[in-house]
Every structure is written in C-alpha cells, then in structure tokens.
Design a protein around this motif. Sequence first.
Motif, mmCIF file in Angstrom:
data_model
loop_
_atom_site.group_PDB
_atom_site.id
_atom_site.type_symbol
_atom_site.label_atom_id
_atom_site.label_comp_id
_atom_site.label_asym_id
_atom_site.label_seq_id
_atom_site.Cartn_x
_atom_site.Cartn_y
_atom_site.Cartn_z
ATOM 1 N N ARG A 1 0.833 -1.207 0.000
ATOM 2 C CA ARG A 1 0.000 0.000 0.000
ATOM 3 C C ARG A 1 0.864 1.252 0.000
ATOM 4 O O ARG A 1 2.054 1.212 0.343
ATOM 5 C CB ARG A 1 -0.902 0.004 1.224
ATOM 6 C CG ARG A 1 -1.922 -1.111 1.232
ATOM 7 C CD ARG A 1 -2.805 -1.028 2.450
ATOM 8 N NE ARG A 1 -3.838 -2.066 2.444
ATOM 9 C CZ ARG A 1 -4.741 -2.222 3.385
ATOM 10 N NH1 ARG A 1 -4.761 -1.404 4.436
ATOM 11 N NH2 ARG A 1 -5.646 -3.181 3.293
ATOM 12 N N THR A 2 0.278 2.347 -0.366
ATOM 13 C CA THR A 2 0.974 3.630 -0.349
ATOM 14 C C THR A 2 1.575 3.881 1.027
ATOM 15 O O THR A 2 0.900 3.715 2.055
ATOM 16 C CB THR A 2 0.012 4.768 -0.705
ATOM 17 O OG1 THR A 2 -0.471 4.572 -2.033
ATOM 18 C CG2 THR A 2 0.705 6.117 -0.636
ATOM 19 N N GLY A 3 2.850 4.269 1.020
ATOM 20 C CA GLY A 3 3.549 4.534 2.269
ATOM 21 C C GLY A 3 4.296 3.344 2.832
ATOM 22 O O GLY A 3 5.113 3.497 3.758
ATOM 23 N N ASP A 4 4.030 2.161 2.322
ATOM 24 C CA ASP A 4 4.715 0.962 2.792
ATOM 25 C C ASP A 4 6.149 0.903 2.276
ATOM 26 O O ASP A 4 6.560 1.704 1.428
ATOM 27 C CB ASP A 4 3.959 -0.288 2.343
ATOM 28 C CG ASP A 4 2.716 -0.547 3.165
ATOM 29 O OD1 ASP A 4 1.935 -1.442 2.787
ATOM 30 O OD2 ASP A 4 2.512 0.159 4.182
ATOM 31 N N SER A 5 6.878 -0.077 2.794
ATOM 32 C CA SER A 5 8.250 -0.327 2.356
ATOM 33 C C SER A 5 8.354 -1.721 1.751
ATOM 34 O O SER A 5 7.568 -2.615 2.080
ATOM 35 C CB SER A 5 9.215 -0.212 3.539
ATOM 36 O OG SER A 5 9.229 1.092 4.069
ATOM 37 N N LEU A 6 9.346 -1.871 0.891
ATOM 38 C CA LEU A 6 9.590 -3.154 0.233
ATOM 39 C C LEU A 6 11.063 -3.201 -0.131
ATOM 40 O O LEU A 6 11.652 -2.163 -0.457
ATOM 41 C CB LEU A 6 8.722 -3.271 -1.024
ATOM 42 C CG LEU A 6 8.521 -4.659 -1.652
ATOM 43 C CD1 LEU A 6 7.772 -5.564 -0.679
ATOM 44 C CD2 LEU A 6 7.740 -4.516 -2.953
ATOM 45 N N ARG A 7 11.661 -4.383 -0.058
ATOM 46 C CA ARG A 7 13.047 -4.526 -0.482
ATOM 47 C C ARG A 7 13.118 -5.566 -1.581
ATOM 48 O O ARG A 7 12.649 -6.681 -1.403
ATOM 49 C CB ARG A 7 13.952 -4.928 0.681
ATOM 50 C CG ARG A 7 15.422 -4.897 0.314
ATOM 51 C CD ARG A 7 16.325 -5.149 1.490
ATOM 52 N NE ARG A 7 16.461 -6.577 1.782
ATOM 53 C CZ ARG A 7 17.449 -7.094 2.508
ATOM 54 N NH1 ARG A 7 18.372 -6.297 3.015
ATOM 55 N NH2 ARG A 7 17.493 -8.377 2.743
ATOM 56 N N VAL A 8 13.702 -5.184 -2.699
ATOM 57 C CA VAL A 8 13.959 -6.123 -3.785
ATOM 58 C C VAL A 8 15.448 -6.428 -3.819
ATOM 59 O O VAL A 8 16.284 -5.576 -3.502
ATOM 60 C CB VAL A 8 13.455 -5.597 -5.142
ATOM 61 C CG1 VAL A 8 11.932 -5.592 -5.178
ATOM 62 C CG2 VAL A 8 14.003 -4.216 -5.451
ATOM 63 N N THR A 9 15.761 -7.667 -4.184
ATOM 64 C CA THR A 9 17.139 -8.151 -4.155
ATOM 65 C C THR A 9 17.517 -8.739 -5.497
ATOM 66 O O THR A 9 16.698 -9.354 -6.174
ATOM 67 C CB THR A 9 17.286 -9.221 -3.060
ATOM 68 O OG1 THR A 9 17.045 -8.613 -1.783
ATOM 69 C CG2 THR A 9 18.682 -9.830 -3.067
ATOM 70 N N CYS A 10 18.775 -8.544 -5.870
ATOM 71 C CA CYS A 10 19.300 -9.105 -7.109
ATOM 72 C C CYS A 10 20.552 -9.904 -6.772
ATOM 73 O O CYS A 10 21.479 -9.369 -6.162
ATOM 74 C CB CYS A 10 19.628 -7.987 -8.088
ATOM 75 S SG CYS A 10 20.379 -8.556 -9.624
ATOM 76 N N VAL A 11 20.561 -11.153 -7.179
ATOM 77 C CA VAL A 11 21.730 -12.001 -6.964
ATOM 78 C C VAL A 11 22.398 -12.256 -8.309
ATOM 79 O O VAL A 11 21.741 -12.681 -9.260
ATOM 80 C CB VAL A 11 21.335 -13.342 -6.311
ATOM 81 C CG1 VAL A 11 22.551 -14.236 -6.165
ATOM 82 C CG2 VAL A 11 20.689 -13.085 -4.958
ATOM 83 N N ALA A 12 23.695 -11.979 -8.366
ATOM 84 C CA ALA A 12 24.462 -12.185 -9.587
ATOM 85 C C ALA A 12 25.260 -13.481 -9.471
ATOM 86 O O ALA A 12 25.848 -13.767 -8.439
ATOM 87 C CB ALA A 12 25.401 -11.013 -9.837
ATOM 88 N N SER A 13 25.296 -14.236 -10.538
ATOM 89 C CA SER A 13 26.075 -15.469 -10.571
ATOM 90 C C SER A 13 26.732 -15.593 -11.936
ATOM 91 O O SER A 13 26.547 -14.758 -12.818
ATOM 92 C CB SER A 13 25.180 -16.674 -10.279
ATOM 93 O OG SER A 13 24.144 -16.771 -11.245
ATOM 94 N N GLY A 14 27.517 -16.625 -12.090
ATOM 95 C CA GLY A 14 28.247 -16.798 -13.339
ATOM 96 C C GLY A 14 29.610 -16.158 -13.214
ATOM 97 O O GLY A 14 30.461 -16.656 -12.479
ATOM 98 N N ARG A 15 29.811 -15.031 -13.875
ATOM 99 C CA ARG A 15 31.064 -14.288 -13.795
ATOM 100 C C ARG A 15 30.787 -12.843 -13.380
ATOM 101 O O ARG A 15 31.112 -11.909 -14.090
ATOM 102 C CB ARG A 15 31.802 -14.303 -15.132
ATOM 103 C CG ARG A 15 32.229 -15.678 -15.600
ATOM 104 C CD ARG A 15 33.033 -15.589 -16.883
ATOM 105 N NE ARG A 15 34.241 -14.783 -16.711
ATOM 106 C CZ ARG A 15 35.002 -14.383 -17.716
ATOM 107 N NH1 ARG A 15 34.677 -14.663 -18.951
ATOM 108 N NH2 ARG A 15 36.085 -13.670 -17.490
ATOM 109 N N PRO A 16 30.187 -12.670 -12.185
ATOM 110 C CA PRO A 16 29.816 -11.315 -11.781
ATOM 111 C C PRO A 16 30.994 -10.376 -11.606
ATOM 112 O O PRO A 16 30.850 -9.166 -11.675
ATOM 113 C CB PRO A 16 29.079 -11.535 -10.460
ATOM 114 C CG PRO A 16 29.625 -12.824 -9.947
ATOM 115 C CD PRO A 16 29.896 -13.671 -11.163
#
Length: 123
Positions: free
Chosen positions: A13-28
């Motif tokens: 909802r408006t005003g809420d928080s969220l965290r998105v994550t990105c995991v790199a693999s291979g030859r990061p």
Amino acid sequence: QVQLAESGGGLVRTGDSLRVTCVASGRPFSSAAMGWFRQAPGKEHEFVAGIHFRTGNTLYADTVKGRFTISRGGYTVHLQMDNLKPEDTAVYFCAASSVTIGVPTNRGAYDYWGPGTQVTVSS
C-alpha cells in the motif's frame, strides 16, 4: 556470462516499504556496476538507482531520491524502497554493466539483465 535474478517484489500500500534483491552469478566479477531499472505499463525503462562495485558510489533518479536506498553485499544488490507511491508501480529489473567509470544511467550501458520482479503499490 552473468546471470541475474531478482526477488522480493509484491503488492503493498501507499507509504509501505519493500526490499527487492538481485543475486548475480556466473562471472559477476566482470561487472563494474549494477543498476536497477523499472518499466511501468506503456512506458520506457527508467533508471532508478545504481552502485559502482569498486568505489561504492551510488546514484539515484530524482523521482526516488530520499526514498530508495541501494546497497550491496558481495554480488548481491538490494534496493530498499520506503514511502512507496502508486507511481512506483512497475516491473523492476536489475542489470550489470562493465562500464568502469561512474554509474551509468542509460539502458544501453548495461550488458546483462534479470527477468524482473513486479512491484505494485495500491492507493
């Protein structure tokens, strides 16, 4: 080759928080910077935030400055999103760039992309 995988999207909802994550693999280690982009329905990809691996420098779009925070741990990059607004609704993509100077903001500077994660903010 670098493989990227996002997670953490959802419906909030408006005003809420969220965290998105990105995991790199291979030859990061071949990448110098990672960025987050987003694409809302009917719109172009928009740069959101980026971080340079060596310097730790970060860069934010004006639309999210003060609300979003990008951070990294190894080859995992997080995007903490606070005080979310309906206009933040989009598919969020992480991307890796081999550009070694600064944090690029243009889509063409990024070599690898994740499949994206949906973030929906209801009013």
